[in-house]
Design an enzyme around this catalytic site. Structure first.
Site, short mmCIF file in Angstrom:
data_model
loop_
_atom_site.label_atom_id
_atom_site.label_comp_id
_atom_site.label_asym_id
_atom_site.label_seq_id
_atom_site.Cartn_x
_atom_site.Cartn_y
_atom_site.Cartn_z
N LEU A 1 0.83 -1.21 0.00
CA LEU A 1 0.00 0.00 0.00
C LEU A 1 0.86 1.25 0.00
O LEU A 1 0.52 2.25 -0.63
CB LEU A 1 -0.97 0.00 1.19
CG LEU A 1 -1.97 -1.18 1.19
CD1 LEU A 1 -2.98 -1.01 2.33
CD2 LEU A 1 -2.69 -1.31 -0.16
N GLY B 1 3.03 1.40 8.64
CA GLY B 1 4.11 0.47 8.94
C GLY B 1 3.70 -0.60 9.94
O GLY B 1 2.64 -0.51 10.57
N TYR C 1 -2.70 -9.65 15.66
CA TYR C 1 -2.59 -8.54 14.70
C TYR C 1 -3.80 -7.60 14.86
O TYR C 1 -3.64 -6.38 15.01
CB TYR C 1 -2.51 -9.11 13.28
CG TYR C 1 -2.77 -8.10 12.19
CD1 TYR C 1 -1.86 -7.10 11.90
CD2 TYR C 1 -3.94 -8.17 11.43
CE1 TYR C 1 -2.12 -6.17 10.90
CE2 TYR C 1 -4.20 -7.25 10.42
CZ TYR C 1 -3.28 -6.25 10.16
OH TYR C 1 -3.54 -5.34 9.17
N ARG D 1 -15.50 -13.35 -0.32
CA ARG D 1 -15.42 -12.44 0.84
C ARG D 1 -15.18 -10.99 0.41
O ARG D 1 -15.69 -10.05 1.03
CB ARG D 1 -14.31 -12.91 1.77
CG ARG D 1 -13.99 -11.99 2.93
CD ARG D 1 -12.97 -12.62 3.89
NE ARG D 1 -12.54 -11.68 4.88
CZ ARG D 1 -11.46 -10.89 4.75
NH1 ARG D 1 -10.70 -10.96 3.67
NH2 ARG D 1 -11.14 -10.04 5.71
C1 15L Z 1 -5.45 -6.94 6.50
O1 15L Z 1 -5.49 -6.26 7.52
C2 15L Z 1 -4.18 -7.38 5.91
O2 15L Z 1 -3.14 -6.46 6.10
C3 15L Z 1 -4.29 -7.75 4.45
O3 15L Z 1 -3.17 -8.53 4.10
C4 15L Z 1 -5.58 -8.53 4.13
O4 15L Z 1 -5.50 -9.80 4.62
C5 15L Z 1 -6.78 -7.80 4.68
O5 15L Z 1 -6.63 -7.44 6.03
C6 15L Z 1 -8.09 -8.62 4.56
O6 15L Z 1 -8.72 -8.86 5.58
O7 15L Z 1 -8.44 -8.98 3.45
#
Ligand code: 15L
Length: 265
Positions: free
Chosen positions: A14, A72, A140, A178
């Protein structure tokens, strides 16, 4: 002269999209990452390597900027030990630097790349607003929820303006079922970032980073307050096939909810 922006995570997917796109809009850019920027530097941009876990390096990076786009850190589900430095320390260092600007400078606005994984454990099809309780689907997502809560506190207590972009799936095009709900086109990502930068005042705001998808699950947020109007709709790519196992298909967070899930099977 255009606003001076810090963009962390500049060497990620991004970041590499946003850097030239924002430079073309006349913003001056201070790009940063722990790995080199792989593309030619856009006009008006400079590159400053920095480790987000290093508070001093982050303070130096933000010195004198007008806004920081904090993209980041780790962007996928990982064990706690790998998340804590780049994500938890990282976003904390960004906000701490923002609330202590150089003399004669204003506090920069913080625009945080949050994620749908803050709510990834809601079942698919459940319509949510940003007022609904967090249901993170891993460490995460938890780190992104922490960033949003930190932003709440940093505005209430110190007046640091901040906008949290709860990004769905930011991709050139949707590739699976999705994404008919979660897709954020890159053109809409740029619209969203510019709205967050240019809104007269934001306070603490949370906006879904999603396109105007007919199938979206995410509604109430602060989009109108910052003037974000998405233009794209994943529906024109339908039908798209389902991917992954039963848990992946059950939850909004998809494979993140299924990963390392001891309820699986
Ligand atoms: C995110 O937060 C990730 O950074 C990205 O790699 C995707 O997996 C995205 O979500 C998603 O949920 O599609």
């Amino acid at each position: 002269m255009g606003k001076l922006l810090v963009l962390t995570g500049a060497s990620g997917t991004l970041g590499r999209f946003l850097a030239p796109a924002l430079a073309a809009q006349g913003y001056r850019l201070r790009l940063s990452d722990i790995v080199a920027f792989p593309d030619p530097l856009p006009e008006g941009a400079s590159f400053h390597p920095a480790d987000l876990a290093d508070a001093g390096a982050v303070a130096d990076l933000l010195a004198g900027c007008d806004a920081v786009l904090h993209f980041g850190g780790i962007s996928v589900e990982k064990p706690w030990a790998q998340i804590v430095g780049p994500n938890l320390l990282g976003v904390t260092h960004i906000f701490e630097a923002a609330r202590t600007p150089l003399p004669g400078h204003r506090m920069p606005r913080v625009i945080f790349a949050s994620s749908n994984h803050t709510i990834g454990f809601y079942e698919r099809g459940t319509v949510l607003s940003t007022d609904d309780p967090y249901r993170t689907d891993g460490y995460y997502g938890l780190s992104k929820a922490y960033g949003e809560l930190l932003g709440r506190m940093m505005f209430d207590k110190h007046g640091v303006e901040n906008v949290h972009l709860r990004i769905g799936s930011a991709l050139p095009a949707p590739t699976e079922a999705r994404h008919l709900a979660t897709w954020l086109s890159l053109a809409d990502l740029l619209r969203l970032v510019i709205a967050a930068l240019e809104a007269a005042q934001t306070g603490h705001a949370i906006v879904w980073g999603v396109s105007a998808n007919q199938g979206r699950w995410w509604q109430g947020d602060d989009a109108a307050r910052i003037g974000y109007v998405p233009q794209d709709d994943a529906a024109r790519f339908a039908p798209l096939s389902e991917r992954g196992d039963a848990l992946t298909r059950q939850y909004q967070g998809g494979s993140f909810a299924a990963q390392d899930n001891s309820r699986a099977g």
